[in-house]
Design a protein around this motif. Structure first.
Motif, PDB file in Angstrom:
ATOM      1  N   ALA A 230      13.324  39.056  24.420  1.00 33.86           N
ATOM      2  CA  ALA A 230      13.721  37.663  24.606  1.00 33.86           C
ATOM      3  C   ALA A 230      15.174  37.442  24.201  1.00 33.86           C
ATOM      4  N   SER A 231      15.577  38.062  23.096  1.00 35.41           N
ATOM      5  CA  SER A 231      16.961  37.891  22.657  1.00 35.41           C
ATOM      6  C   SER A 231      17.928  38.559  23.611  1.00 35.41           C
ATOM      7  N   TYR A 232      17.501  39.667  24.211  1.00 33.69           N
ATOM      8  CA  TYR A 232      18.387  40.323  25.175  1.00 33.69           C
ATOM      9  C   TYR A 232      18.541  39.472  26.424  1.00 33.69           C
ATOM     10  N   VAL A 233      17.455  38.823  26.851  1.00 33.06           N
ATOM     11  CA  VAL A 233      17.548  37.928  28.002  1.00 33.06           C
ATOM     12  C   VAL A 233      18.520  36.806  27.707  1.00 33.06           C
ATOM     13  N   ALA A 234      18.467  36.279  26.479  1.00 34.71           N
ATOM     14  CA  ALA A 234      19.359  35.176  26.119  1.00 34.71           C
ATOM     15  C   ALA A 234      20.815  35.613  26.080  1.00 34.71           C
ATOM     16  N   SER A 235      21.041  36.860  25.649  1.00 26.05           N
ATOM     17  CA  SER A 235      22.427  37.319  25.517  1.00 26.05           C
ATOM     18  C   SER A 235      23.014  37.776  26.826  1.00 26.05           C
TER      19      SER A 235
ATOM     20  N   LEU B 149      13.393  50.691  24.038  1.00 25.57           N
ATOM     21  CA  LEU B 149      14.791  50.564  24.410  1.00 25.57           C
ATOM     22  C   LEU B 149      14.866  49.498  25.494  1.00 25.57           C
ATOM     23  N   PRO B 150      15.114  48.245  25.145  1.00 24.24           N
ATOM     24  CA  PRO B 150      15.130  47.182  26.160  1.00 24.24           C
ATOM     25  C   PRO B 150      16.167  47.395  27.254  1.00 24.24           C
ATOM     26  N   ALA B 151      17.247  48.102  26.943  1.00 18.88           N
ATOM     27  CA  ALA B 151      18.304  48.313  27.936  1.00 18.88           C
ATOM     28  C   ALA B 151      18.814  49.737  27.807  1.00 18.88           C
ATOM     29  N   LEU B 152      18.475  50.561  28.787  1.00 20.50           N
ATOM     30  CA  LEU B 152      18.964  51.934  28.858  1.00 20.50           C
ATOM     31  C   LEU B 152      19.958  52.026  29.998  1.00 20.50           C
TER      32      LEU B 152
ATOM     33  N   GLN C 161      20.836  48.417  34.065  1.00 17.09           N
ATOM     34  CA  GLN C 161      20.063  49.107  33.036  1.00 17.09           C
ATOM     35  C   GLN C 161      18.574  49.025  33.348  1.00 17.09           C
ATOM     36  N   VAL C 162      17.810  49.918  32.744  1.00 17.25           N
ATOM     37  CA  VAL C 162      16.361  49.923  32.856  1.00 17.25           C
ATOM     38  C   VAL C 162      15.767  49.947  31.448  1.00 17.25           C
ATOM     39  N   PRO C 163      14.646  49.284  31.222  1.00 19.45           N
ATOM     40  CA  PRO C 163      13.998  49.371  29.911  1.00 19.45           C
ATOM     41  C   PRO C 163      13.203  50.671  29.793  1.00 19.45           C
ATOM     42  N   LEU C 164      12.945  51.098  28.574  1.00 17.47           N
ATOM     43  CA  LEU C 164      12.155  52.301  28.304  1.00 17.47           C
ATOM     44  C   LEU C 164      11.247  52.042  27.114  1.00 17.47           C
TER      45      LEU C 164
ATOM     46  N   LEU D 272      12.250  48.941  37.778  1.00 18.69           N
ATOM     47  CA  LEU D 272      11.817  48.233  36.574  1.00 18.69           C
ATOM     48  C   LEU D 272      13.040  47.598  35.923  1.00 18.69           C
ATOM     49  N   SER D 273      12.893  46.349  35.507  1.00 18.75           N
ATOM     50  CA  SER D 273      13.943  45.638  34.780  1.00 18.75           C
ATOM     51  C   SER D 273      13.303  44.795  33.690  1.00 18.75           C
ATOM     52  N   LYS D 274      14.127  44.321  32.785  1.00 19.19           N
ATOM     53  CA  LYS D 274      13.610  43.508  31.684  1.00 19.19           C
ATOM     54  C   LYS D 274      12.989  42.220  32.195  1.00 19.19           C
ATOM     55  N   GLU D 275      13.480  41.732  33.382  1.00 17.09           N
ATOM     56  CA  GLU D 275      12.919  40.505  33.940  1.00 17.09           C
ATOM     57  C   GLU D 275      11.454  40.660  34.307  1.00 17.09           C
ATOM     58  N   ASP D 276      11.023  41.882  34.640  1.00 23.40           N
ATOM     59  CA  ASP D 276       9.616  42.099  34.963  1.00 23.40           C
ATOM     60  C   ASP D 276       8.723  41.810  33.765  1.00 23.40           C
ATOM     61  N   PHE D 277       9.207  42.138  32.554  1.00 26.02           N
ATOM     62  CA  PHE D 277       8.419  41.876  31.351  1.00 26.02           C
ATOM     63  C   PHE D 277       8.466  40.397  30.981  1.00 26.02           C
ATOM     64  N   THR D 278       9.642  39.783  31.114  1.00 21.97           N
ATOM     65  CA  THR D 278       9.757  38.383  30.702  1.00 21.97           C
ATOM     66  C   THR D 278       9.085  37.427  31.671  1.00 21.97           C
TER      67      THR D 278
END
Length: 450
Positions: free
Chosen positions: A19-24, A119-122, A30-33, A83-89
């Motif tokens: 969530a904090s990474y989405v805000a920043s 690793l939210p952003a690889l 990048q891809v999450p791991l 896959l991206s962080k948006e898929d999780f959020t």
């Protein structure tokens, strides 16, 4: 109880990092791991929100995880196409109801694992390096498996094993993104249950082959400022495929997606993301064939012919067939009579497929023909008369001039016109009586005859 509470804290921390990474926000692709183990993992220093882990950092951590003196390891690599962080959020339980999350089995695995690392952003620079890194660290080749074959597979725990489970990503066909991610999550849960049943210790990694959403790398001051009521995002357009003979362009093809499926229910693969070889293609004044040979295995062939029709006194070209080949088996789809255009034109259609209002029909009765499907999106092809070099000629579109909307409007107008004409006809037929009853005089009598 303390251990369960600590696991819950780890999961909450994982959600907060996302969530904090989405805000920043981020400035590069990048891809999450996600990584967890049934035995244990080395500790990973916590990173600040918005930190992007590099390939070198990942390689260093994998070296400490699978060091030479740590014995054999069985690694499960869940590699999703995108896959991206948006898929999780968006589809996970971060902002919505956790019971409606598309990653319930994945979240349960993180909670119940002995240890986990996120690793939210690889950093992603064109292709995922995780598979190559794991093969290098484990000194083994990967084995492609699925939930059905894994149950019958005998795993030798005395040596290291790298099991690759390939997962699709949503293609906006038949299923929504959330449904596809939910099905992938079911596969993850089934594979983990099989490993638990076999009593095989494992280390699992869930990541993507490439990001599902590319993040703009433009500086903020270069981006347009202000509000826009109608804002559209231009779709990604792949460069056209051009086959040349002696340096002269001969066949040209362009498509936003070249989707093929070999299973039922369909699991779509976009061949447009790969670069094919054209060594088997050919062209002459009467026939042309564009053969797209992909390194991943499939082969897609487009066969066209050119013929003179005296009725129109001009040459026309037709797409006679589209052939799909995999593992030595070929299914040929005949093109309908609507896939045609003047020889000096190109042919364009928004969708050319073999299942929904099909323009392609399989000409074989084999079992594979009922499962293999093709879906070409924003498809344009020209096999003759490429006088403009690397530019398509005028396109003959598959959409008819009288669309269903036009027909409905014409029919409604015709009905209203008929009602108006009938009303005018009734009005013109009205006549007045020659004589009227006078209340002060004698009444009008009408003699009756027998």
């Amino acid at each position: 109880m303390a251990e369960r509470s600590w696991r819950s804290v780890r999961v909450v921390a994982f959600i907060c990092v996302f969530a904090s990474y989405v805000a920043s926000g981020g400035s590069s692709a990048q891809v999450p791991l996600l990584m967890w183990s049934s035995d244990g993992l080395p500790p990973l220093a916590s990173a600040a929100a918005g930190h992007i882990a590099s390939d070198d950092q990942l390689s260093s951590y994998l070296t400490s995880t699978f060091s030479a003196g740590s014995g054999s390891h069985t690694v499960l690599l869940f590699l999703q196409d995108k896959l991206s962080k948006e898929d999780f959020t968006v589809f996970g339980g971060v902002f919505g109801n956790k019971h409606d999350s598309a990653f319930q089995n994945l979240e349960a695995a993180l909670r119940s694992s002995f240890s986990s690392v996120t690793l939210p952003a690889l950093e992603w620079s064109g292709s995922s390096a995780i598979l190559t890194l794991l093969q290098e660290k484990l000194q083994v080749s990967s084995l492609l498996v699925d939930a059905d074959t894994l149950s019958d597979l005998s795993i030798n725990t005395s040596v290291s094993n790298l099991l690759l489970i390939s997962l699709p990503y949503c293609t906006s066909l038949h299923k929504s993104c959330k449904e596809v991610l939910h099905d992938n999550d079911e596969v993850v849960g089934k594979v983990l249950n099989i490993m638990t049943t076999k009593n095989v210790p494992y280390t699992a990694i869930y990541t993507g082959l490439k990001p599902s959403q590319r993040i703009s790398t433009k500086p903020m001051f270069e981006q347009p400022m202000g509000r826009s009521l109608l804002q559209t995002v231009a779709p990604t357009v792949n460069p056209p495929i051009i086959f040349s003979v002696s340096g002269k362009p001969c066949i040209m093809l362009s498509a936003q997606n070249l989707n093929v499926s070999f299973t039922s229910p369909p699991q779509w693969t976009d061949l447009g993301l790969e670069t094919p070889t054209l060594r088997e293609s050919w062209c002459n004044s009467r026939t042309a064939g564009l053969v797209l040979d992909y390194a991943s295995g499939p082969k897609l062939s487009f066969v066209m012919s050119r013929q003179f029709y005296s009725g129109s006194a001009r040459y026309w070209f037709t797409l006679d067939s589209v052939q799909l080949t995999k593992n030595g088996q070929t299914v040929s789809f005949n093109g309908s009579r609507f896939i045609t255009a003047p020889a000096e034109y190109s042919y364009h259609c928004q969708t050319v497929n073999s299942f929904d209002n099909p323009l392609l029909f399989p000409n074989t009765t084999k079992d594979a023909s009922s499962q293999w499907m093709i879906n070409l999106v924003q498809f344009q092809i020209q096999g003759f008369g490429l006088n403009n070099g690397t530019v398509f000629s005028y396109a003959s579109d598959c959409a008819a001039f009288f669309t269903p909307g036009i027909w409905m409007g014409l029919l409604t107008t015709l009905i209203m016109l008929l009602i108006l004409v009938y009303g005018l006809h009734m009005i013109t037929q009205l006549t007045a009586m020659d004589r009227f009853d006078d209340p002060k005089g004698p009444t009008i009598s009408v003699p009756q005859t027998e």
